[in-house]
Enzyme design. Structure first.
Site, PDB file in Angstrom:
ATOM      1  N   SER A  68       0.742  -1.342  -0.228  1.00 19.80           N
ATOM      2  CA  SER A  68      -0.189  -0.142  -0.059  1.00 19.80           C
ATOM      3  C   SER A  68       0.900   1.187  -0.082  1.00 19.80           C
ATOM      4  CB  SER A  68      -0.879   0.232   1.106  1.00 19.80           C
ATOM      5  OG  SER A  68      -2.486   1.441   0.709  1.00 19.80           O
ATOM      6  N   HIS A  73       5.126  14.361   6.035  1.00 17.95           N
ATOM      7  CA  HIS A  73       4.888  15.725   6.095  1.00 17.95           C
ATOM      8  C   HIS A  73       5.205  16.048   7.078  1.00 17.95           C
ATOM      9  CE1 HIS A  73       1.648  14.650   3.317  1.00 17.95           C
ATOM     10  NE2 HIS A  73       1.099  13.787   4.163  1.00 17.95           N
ATOM     11  N   CYS A  88      -2.071  -3.719   3.564  1.00 14.32           N
ATOM     12  CA  CYS A  88      -2.656  -4.228   3.068  1.00 14.32           C
ATOM     13  C   CYS A  88      -2.881  -5.570   3.800  1.00 14.32           C
ATOM     14  CB  CYS A  88      -3.766  -3.931   1.936  1.00 14.32           C
ATOM     15  SG  CYS A  88      -3.093  -4.972   0.126  1.00 14.32           S
TER      16      CYS A  88
END
Length: 129
Positions: A68, A73, A88
């Site tokens: 995935s 950030h 996943c």
């Protein structure tokens, strides 16, 4: 769609400033830590934001995983970082790898405080009508 979604908000990070402002350096660290956790990197994008009146611009590092994704950030003016890891678990349970990746990234930033959340997404065989 069954998988594990982990998030962490890191506060008061005591790491070297380069981890908060250098997109290439942070991106390479994200890729290396994802691979070290046993996840398969299939793409990547790293972006540095311009400086603002409040200080140096932050960075967004996104690593696309076969399992995935990872997104980081940074907010250097606040010495803060947010981390998002989703795996996943369709072919195998990758939860331990996701937790190892999150832990490795947290260690990189040396936060004074951390808020963590985990969301178990979907169920094997579950259908939504």
């Amino acid at each position: 769609m069954q998988g594990l979604h982990l998030t962490a908000d890191l506060h008061d990070c005591h790491c070297e400033s380069r981890w908060l402002v250098d997109a290439d350096t942070l991106g390479a660290a994200c890729v290396a830590r994802a691979e070290a956790a046993g996840l398969q990197v299939v793409g990547q994008l790293f972006h540095a934001f311009p400086d603002t009146p409040r200080g140096p611009g932050g960075v967004t590092a996104t690593v696309l995983l076969a399992e995935s994704h990872l997104c980081v950030h940074t907010w250097p003016e606040q010495r803060g970082v947010t981390i998002d890891v989703y795996v996943c678990n369709f072919g195998a349970d990758h939860s331990a790898k996701a937790k190892a990746l999150l832990s490795a990234l947290e260690s990189l930033f040396m936060p004074g405080g951390v808020e963590r959340h985990a969301l178990q997404r979907g169920e094997v065989g579950a259908l939504i009508a």
